[in-house]
Design an enzyme around this catalytic site. Structure first.
Site, PDB file in Angstrom:
ATOM      1  N   SER A   1       0.847  -1.193   0.000  1.00 57.08           N
ATOM      2  CA  SER A   1       0.000   0.000   0.000  1.00 57.08           C
ATOM      3  C   SER A   1       0.879   1.238   0.000  1.00 57.08           C
ATOM      4  CB  SER A   1      -0.885   0.004   1.244  1.00 57.08           C
ATOM      5  OG  SER A   1      -1.527   1.262   1.427  1.00 57.08           O
TER       6      SER A   1
ATOM      7  N   TYR B   1      -1.685  -0.829  10.238  1.00 57.88           N
ATOM      8  CA  TYR B   1      -1.847  -1.145   8.808  1.00 57.88           C
ATOM      9  C   TYR B   1      -0.626  -0.668   8.040  1.00 57.88           C
ATOM     10  CZ  TYR B   1      -3.816  -1.130   4.093  1.00 57.88           C
ATOM     11  OH  TYR B   1      -4.031  -1.350   2.751  1.00 57.88           O
TER      12      TYR B   1
END
Length: 268
Positions: A162, A176
């Site tokens: 990401s 995350y």
């Protein structure tokens, strides 16, 4: 996927152009396939000729995806997988092997958000995010690699990281960000370790793309696209070319690379 050892200057066995994205004869595993990027990735690989095993927790969604792929002329099978459970992960690989043979492509796509500040996260959520986003993908990659090595076959692995691996706003989702940075380093390390077995390991680090996870984020924080250079949330179709490149013979010399597909959202 060809496995060639060439002498310097000898290119006579390579056709022009050597950049096929035909995946006929390949067997692909895709996790997190019940929605978002995984839903799209599965169809793209099948459309390119691969036999695709789609994995996730929602069996009805997997069956729906298999039916869609078959309707469009592709080959697919479904197998549930819990990325926090090692036995389930190994079972997923075995299901792919049983359905179509040794998996030669892995798209390590499953992931969950935390959406909380670090000090507000209960331990069970910390464990779940770590296991789903980092530990599970590592276990899955090693299981596929073992089978490729035993079969003496080359392979392609694409780990989905990401843009959060490189930039964190400080507004929640710290874990995350940490796990997705871990995926980047996992990609680099495994690429070095497995290069001699002709297993290429690369990653894609998307920015803001349409998905169930993104929908949940937009509900919590509002329209984040207004602060982006192109003021948009990207369509998953914009990742098709990157995925096909990394899964095909076109990327034979590319391993340990992270493609940052963030639409200019993050400063370098």
């Amino acid at each position: 996927m060809p496995n060639r050892q060439k002498q310097a200057g000898n290119m006579t066995d390579y056709p022009l152009p050597y950049a096929s994205q035909d995946l006929t004869g390949q067997v692909a595993l895709v996790t997190g396939a019940t929605s978002g990027l995984g839903w799209r990735f599965s169809q793209v690989l099948a459309n390119a000729g691969a036999k695709v095993v789609v994995g996730g927790r929602r069996k009805e969604r997997l069956d729906e995806l298999v039916a869609l792929i078959q309707k469009n002329g592709g080959e697919a099978a479904a197998a549930t997988v819990d990325m926090t459970d090692s036995e389930s992960i190994i079972g997923f690989v075995e299901a792919g092997d049983k359905a179509f043979g040794t998996p030669t492509i892995l798209v390590n796509n499953a992931g969950i958000p935390d959406a909380q500040r670090a000090t507000k996260m209960p331990i069970d959520l910390i464990d779940r995010v770590f296991d789903t986003n980092l530990r599970g993908p590592f276990v899955l990659a090693t299981e596929v690699a073992r089978r490729l090595m035993d079969a003496k076959k080359p392979g392609r692995m694409v780990n989905i990281s990401s843009a959060a691996a490189f930039l964190y706003s400080g507004e929640g989702a710290a874990l995350y960000s940490v796990t997705k940075a871990g995926i980047v380093r996992m990609t680099e390390a495994l690429a070095v370790e497995w290069a001699r077995f002709n297993i290429n390991v690369n990653a894609i680090a998307p920015g803001a793309f349409q998905s169930e996870m993104m929908d949940g984020m937009l509900e919590r924080v509002g329209d984040i696209s207004k602060g982006m250079p192109r003021k948009r949330i990207c369509d998953p179709a914009l990742l098709d070319s990157s995925l096909l490149f990394l899964c095909s013979s076109a990327s034979e010399a590319v391993t340990g690379t992270v493609i940052r597909a963030d639409d200019g959202q993050n400063p370098r």
